[in-house]
Design an enzyme around this catalytic site. Sequence first.
Site, mmCIF file in Angstrom:
data_model
loop_
_atom_site.group_PDB
_atom_site.id
_atom_site.type_symbol
_atom_site.label_atom_id
_atom_site.label_comp_id
_atom_site.label_asym_id
_atom_site.label_seq_id
_atom_site.Cartn_x
_atom_site.Cartn_y
_atom_site.Cartn_z
ATOM 1 N N ARG A 28 0.842 -1.195 0.000
ATOM 2 C CA ARG A 28 0.000 0.000 0.000
ATOM 3 C C ARG A 28 0.873 1.239 0.000
ATOM 4 N NH1 ARG A 28 -2.222 -0.379 6.282
ATOM 5 N NH2 ARG A 28 -0.255 0.222 7.282
ATOM 6 N N TYR A 164 14.431 6.969 14.112
ATOM 7 C CA TYR A 164 14.106 7.112 12.685
ATOM 8 C C TYR A 164 15.209 7.878 11.963
ATOM 9 C CZ TYR A 164 11.354 8.210 8.496
ATOM 10 O OH TYR A 164 10.909 8.337 7.210
#
Length: 256
Positions: A28, A164
Amino acid sequence: MTAPGAGPTAAGLHDLTGRVAVVTGAARGIGAAYVRILHDAGAHVVITDVLDDEGRALAADLGERARFAHLDVTDEDAWERVVGQVVDELGGVDVLVNNAGIANAAPIEHFTLAKWNAVMAVNATGVFLGCRAVVPTMKAAGRGSIINISSVEGLRGSWSLHGYTASKFAVRGLTKSLAVELGKDGIRVNSVHPGLVLTEMSARIDPDALVIPLGRPGVPDDLAGTILFLASEASAWITGQEIVVDGGMTSGIPHR
């Protein structure tokens, strides 16, 4: 037919007919946009993800030249299994797009080791394992394009996104060391650094809190052309580079 001595055509530069591409985190969002454009360019595309239902649905929607394989990018054995199956059934891997990624956030005093390990496992170790898995088949073919998805946070710091940010800098560094090592084998390795792109992962970010010179956040299709470029002969002499696709976010603060 191209006349003798003439240069390549625009269509030919982006033609991936007969090539095999593996895309991670592809069921997706941005990954699915990458899958669609590579498929449209003629490639056989292997959609990999842990989201089985969505991955199978995308493969069924595309039909011919698309297939799904379950892959947890942190699983060393799974990488060997998936790449081995692709080589056996399709002959090799010409393009790898290391797209799978996660994000978490907390001020440093509350940033747990579990948070750190989780984001590093997917975003950094997963990319390392993917690159390592496809190199033998690319070396055998004498060509290949590895596209590692980093982030603008692989170019700068970002409050609370410590794991991150570190992981995306790691992707950038790994890309450069691989480009140096693998150039002699005809394998190109580049990193892509998206800015804010509207996906489920970025849904909690307020676009109005960011300065984007082009005036809007990105959508997955804004990244797709860059992936096609790096996967194709249009970028045949580009390796070890950071390709920033961010609407101008990292260019500076525009005059108002």
